[in-house]
Every structure is written in C-alpha cells, then in structure tokens.
Design an enzyme around this catalytic site. Structure first.
Site, PDB file in Angstrom:
ATOM      1  N   ALA A 168       0.900  -1.109  -0.084  1.00  0.00           N
ATOM      2  CA  ALA A 168       0.021  -0.153   0.013  1.00  0.00           C
ATOM      3  C   ALA A 168       0.669   1.236   0.029  1.00  0.00           C
ATOM      4  CB  ALA A 168      -0.818  -0.097   1.303  1.00  0.00           C
ATOM      5  N   VAL A 218       0.777   5.213   1.659  1.00  0.00           N
ATOM      6  CA  VAL A 218       0.230   5.930   2.556  1.00  0.00           C
ATOM      7  C   VAL A 218       0.247   7.337   2.251  1.00  0.00           C
ATOM      8  CG1 VAL A 218       0.133   6.626   5.095  1.00  0.00           C
ATOM      9  CG2 VAL A 218       0.711   4.226   4.426  1.00  0.00           C
ATOM     10  N   LYS A 250      -4.464   5.053   3.843  1.00  0.00           N
ATOM     11  CA  LYS A 250      -3.756   3.849   3.252  1.00  0.00           C
ATOM     12  C   LYS A 250      -4.330   3.381   2.057  1.00  0.00           C
ATOM     13  CE  LYS A 250      -1.945   1.208   6.157  1.00  0.00           C
ATOM     14  NZ  LYS A 250      -0.280   1.086   6.115  1.00  0.00           N
ATOM     15  N   ASP A 274       1.780  -9.500  12.345  1.00  0.00           N
ATOM     16  CA  ASP A 274       2.952  -9.072  11.831  1.00  0.00           C
ATOM     17  C   ASP A 274       3.643  -7.906  12.698  1.00  0.00           C
ATOM     18  OD1 ASP A 274       4.888  -8.849   9.932  1.00  0.00           O
ATOM     19  OD2 ASP A 274       3.646  -7.313   8.448  1.00  0.00           O
TER      20      ASP A 274
END
Length: 606
Positions: A30, A32, A47, A141
């Site tokens: 992605a 931002v 995002k 994550d």
C-alpha cells in the site's frame, strides 16, 4: 523528479471526502498519504491498497472485513481506524494520523536500548495486542516497523488485520505463509497458523532486538531464517550483551518458546510478566548503550514483490529484511538442506556431480514436492450459522463432522435460546477460518432466574419495594378475607415465595382484607356473643329498653359485612333482659311481650 508531484492521487478528492495532500510512504502492499477529511475537518492517514491487490475480489472482501474488525478496536496504544471504502480502483483505509517515527527508526538512530527502557517500550505494545486478543483479533505481523512513537513519546501499534487480509484464497491454495520472517513463529512457518501466542512470539523477538540491537537469526535467504525459527532456540540476550539481567533473559525465553503451549496464552498474560520483570530491573545507566558491532547486524533479505505494511508516520519505508513476506512454505529446507549452506559455498563441491549429489538432489526434490503438497492442503471454510440454537451435543457433533476442533466455552444466560443450546460461536457464524480451526460453542444457561422473595406479613408498600429490588414486577394486588393475617398485610404471592422465575417476571400479591363481620342482629345475646368470640372478637354489650323480646341484639358496630381484624372489639346493642320470676298468684305470659300475665285465682271459700 519529485515522486509526490508525479503521484496521480495527490490533489484528488477520494470518495468525495478525503482530499489527498501528500504522500507519506510507499511499500509493497500500500501507499500511505496525508489527507484531509473535509467532512469532519481533520487530518488523517489514508492507506491506499496497490491496484494489483484492489483488483482481487477475495482480497478486497477480506480487507473490508478486517478493517471493520480493526475499527472496533479502541485502545490508546492502537492507531485508530476511522473508515474504509473504495472509489473506483482506489481501495482505502482511513486511519488516525500519528506524527512521529517508527520503533525501527529509533533503533536505527540510537542502536540498542537499555533493558528497562526496552521493557518500557514493549509494555504499551503488549497492552494494545492484549486488547485485540480479547476481541479475537490477531495482529500476525508484530515488528518495530508497525510500532509508532509519537512526538510526545506515546507508543501506538498499527496495521491490525492487514496481514490477515493478505491471506486470500489464491494464496492459501499454494501453501503461502504471510508475515515477516524475522518475527515469524514456528507454527506460522510450518502450518501457516497464527493465534495470540504467535503475536507473543513476535513480541519476544522484538524485545530481543530492542535489547541487543539485532535479530536473533541470520541466514543466506528467508527460508534459512525460517528454518532456524522452527529448529533453533532463541539465544538469551545476555549471550550478546553481557550484563543483561537474567529476568529479562527469562522473559524472552518464555515468549519465544518454540512450543506455543509453553508461551503466555496471549499478550495480556505476557503483559503481566513484563510488568513484573520491569519492577525487578535496575535503572538503566545514563546515556544510550552503544550500537552493536557490524558483525551482529542481521543479514539483509531480498525485498518481496508485494507485501509491506506501512506506518502512518512520515518515515521512510522499512528496510528489506523486515518487510512482510509472501513466501511458499514449501521452500522451508529440511534438516539436511538447512545445514548445507556452508557446503554450498564451495564451488568445487557444487560442480561435483557424483552419485551422492544426484541422490541428494532427488531427495530434495521429493521433499519439496511433498512439502508443497502438504501445505497446499490448507483450505478455508465458513463457520456455519445453523449451529446457533441447536442442542450443544448436536452442534458439537455437526461441527466436528465439518472438520472443526470444538470446545465448550463459558455459558451465558439468554432469554430466547433454551438452556443447553448454542447461543453463539467464536469465531462468529459466517467467519472464514482455516479447516481444522478451533471453534468455541457458547452454551445457553437459559434465562436468568431469581427466587420470588418471601413477602408474607409485609405491607403493600414494603412488598412492592422488595419485589423491585429482586428484579421482579407487581402484576396486581388481590384482597381476600383472612382470619389470621392482619388487614392490609400480605397473605401470599403467586408464584409462591421461593419459586424461581425469569428476571422481570410479574408477581401477584394477595393481601388480607381482614375478617368480614357476621350479622348477629336478631340473635339472643348469649348466642351472638358465642358466635363473635369463636371468630376471635372481643364483645361489649350495651342494653337498652325495647319493645321486642328481651336480651335480643338489635344493632352491632361495626356493621355486618365490614372487614375487621381479629381481636377487634364488637359492640352489641341488646334489649334489656327481664329476669324470670314466679308470681304467687299467677305466671308471666309466655308470648314474650312482657305486658300480660295469667293470674291464677285460688279457690276461696266464704
């Protein structure tokens, strides 16, 4: 050339609401942007998913679902998700804008942290993860790149659910593992499975890195690092930084145990251990410790093609070793291939094609093929909705027949679902989970019951108050004649005292109306007194002159039919009683009117 100016989204109004002002950072998953929410007049971090992901319906569906789940997570140490949506080919997430830098930036600028300072940085991260685990969300994550340090020193965790969103059907069919290799738990590597204990493992690796300035495992490629997560034990930080307190070594060892069952059950449990450890640590010496020697730096891994979550801080993208990796699990080397890295460094041995190498190559091909087949078996199923309302035993059998592992959770009261039937499932019905996942059935305890309190002998007001305190309602108040209970006091209830009923049920109160006074008028005095005294009344008699029969009740007070209490005094008005006597020359008339006599005249002889 300025890439921001070349970005077509800069200056665009996304979804009629977000005016994109500048680009903050870009990663493999992605980009931002800094944007202004013109509806609420606030700055947000927008995002935007890369077009390759936005074109995948399965990813978009998962992304929206995870975004909604993340939006429910409200915690001061979590970057808040405001909104999610799409505008043409733009799939976006609107989040809280957090000016500052990532924990990775802090490590890069300062080097390793002191033990106490490292635990202080970890505690808010565990608090954020613990809040997520409480609602059934796993981050998947955890790493310094996803931990933001605000300008005023607050710590916030970002990117909840995005690694989960990456796990679309097109990935799982080929046995992919999603995450950052340096922080990936053994079960994520071998099974592709993540639960709260996987986040605990990643947090332990991050604590190791904060204290030592490096990651625990090095390797020539990502899969060799993954191999070490599965087969090696994370060394104690004191092995790299002498003088590290033993209690911090113990905390790292507990969090990074290869067996998930020996780790803290979730981040909240690890938070308790971290706080206890922090209390026992000595204060760090003044000044930051020096960074470790170059030899201790983690080996760089090649950047992946499309998976790098971005922070909302205006910091450069994370370095390649720490990007979220999309990698086939079948590439994990077995015991022999993992130990052959040093052997492969010798060109002469690689070129020597003798029978041993041929056999080894065949074994490796077979192992990789088997691993690919094994891990590709992973599939996803939806939690069935038809379990809710079923008997717990039947629901368990049905869920197990569909491949779920089943356990019973703590029962809850429910007014609509019968007792011993399923109220809900965790995960909820319709949630997409891996085949063989643990499914918790929450049984109904039936409606919450309360015993009808004992109200006998209380006044109406006292009885109403007692019922209200018990969570019940007054249906009506009935009145009956009662010889024993004082007028205006409770005789009984319906349902009776002690019977268990639903909270909020209505209860009838039966109140004594006293005793209905009988009619004794016309009775002789003695008979009237006897009747009243047998019913428990006291009797007072008042005689008056009358024209009727003597000793007869002509009035009573209270009047006949009046409700009175036992032992009450009843006044009787009686005609004056005439004494009985004999006349020498005659007798009283027997007609009872008192005015005639029969005269017996004796025979007289003259």
């Amino acid at each position: 050339m300025d890439t921001t100016l070349a970005d077509p989204l800069v200056g665009r109004l996304v979804d009629g609401r977000y005016r994109v002002e500048s680009r903050i950072a870009r990663g493999g998953m992605a980009t931002v942007y800094l944007a202004l929410d013109i509806r609420l007049d606030r700055t947000v971090a927008l995002k935007v998913m890369h077009r390759s992901l936005a074109e995948d319906p399965a990813f978009v569906r998962r992304f929206c679902g995870e975004a909604k789940a993340a939006a429910r997570l409200s915690h001061p140490n979590v970057v808040q998700v405001f909104d999610q949506g799409s505008d043409g080919d733009v799939v976006y997430l609107s989040m809280e804008h957090v000016p500052g830098r990532t924990l990775r930036d802090v490590l890069r600028e300062r080097g390793r942290l002191g033990p106490r300072e490292a635990v202080e940085a970890l505690i808010p991260v565990l608090a954020a993860l613990g809040a997520a685990h409480q609602i059934g969300m796993v981050h998947r994550d955890v790493k310094p790149e996803n931990v933001l340090v605000t300008d005023d020193g607050r710590i916030k965790v970002v990117d909840f659910g995005l690694a989960r969103a990456m796990e679309g059907d097109r990935h799982t069919r080929t046995g992919m593992m999603i995450g950052t290799i340096a922080y990936m738990s053994p079960e994520q590597v071998t099974e592709g499975h993540a639960d709260p204990r996987s986040d605990v493992y990643a947090a332990g690796i991050m604590l190791f890195e904060l204290v030592t300035g490096r990651q625990p495992y090095e390797g020539q490629n990502p899969m060799s690092v993954a191999y070490k997560h599965v087969h090696d034990t994370v060394p104690p930080p004191s092995a790299l930084v002498p003088g590290t307190p033993p209690q911090l070594d113990a905390l790292v060892a507990r969090a990074t145990d290869r067996d998930p069952d020996r780790r803290p059950a979730d981040a909240s449990a690890m938070l308790v251990l971290a706080v206890e450890t922090h209390r026992s640590l000595p204060h760090d010496p003044e000044g930051s410790p020096p960074p470790p020697a170059p030899a201790t730096q983690a080996v760089s891994l090649p950047p992946p093609s499309d998976a790098a979550p971005l922070s909302t801080a205006a910091s450069p993208p994370a370095s390649a070793p720490n990007r979220t990796l999309v990698q086939p699990r079948a590439d994990l080397p077995d015991e022999e291939t993992g130990s052959s890295d040093q052997e492969s460094a010798a060109p002469a041995r690689r070129l020597r094609l003798n029978w041993f190498l041929v056999a080894l190559a065949l074994v490796m091909v077979a192992a990789v093929a088997f691993s690919g087949w094994y891990f590709s078996r992973t599939s996803y199923v939806k939690v069935p909705a038809d379990l809710v309302g079923k008997n717990v035993s039947a629901a368990r059998s049905e869920a197990e027949s569909r491949g779920f592992r089943v356990r019973l959770g703590k029962g809850v009261h429910d007014d609509k679902i019968p007792k011993d039937s399923v109220v809900r499932t965790e995960p909820a019905a319709g949630t997409e989970v891996e085949t063989g996942s643990l499914l918790t059935l929450i049984p109904s305890l039936g409606p919450r019951l309360v015993g009808v309190p004992e109200l006998s002998g209380l006044t109406e007001q006292e009885a109403k108050k007692r019922l209200t305190q018990a969570g019940l309602k007054v249906e009506k108040i009935s009145r009956i004649s009662h010889n024993e209970v004082q007028r205006g006091r409770v005789v009984r209830t319906s349902p009776p005292a002690g019977e268990e009923v639903k909270i909020g049920s209505k209860v009838e109160i039966v109140v004594s109306a006293g005793i209905a006074l009988p009619d004794v008028r016309g009775m002789e005095r003695d008979e009237a007194e006897r009747v009243l005294q047998e019913k428990g009344f006291s009797v007072r008699v008042r005689e008056v002159r009358g024209s009727g029969r003597s000793c007869t009740v002509i009035e009573q007070e209270p009047a006949a039919g009046t409700a009175v209490d036992k032992n009450e005094t009843i006044t009787l008005t009686v005609t004056r009683c005439m004494p009985e006597f004999s006349w020498p020359w005659g007798n009283r008339d027997d007609d009872g009117d008192g005015d005639e006599f029969i005269i017996n005249v004796p025979d007289v002889t003259f």
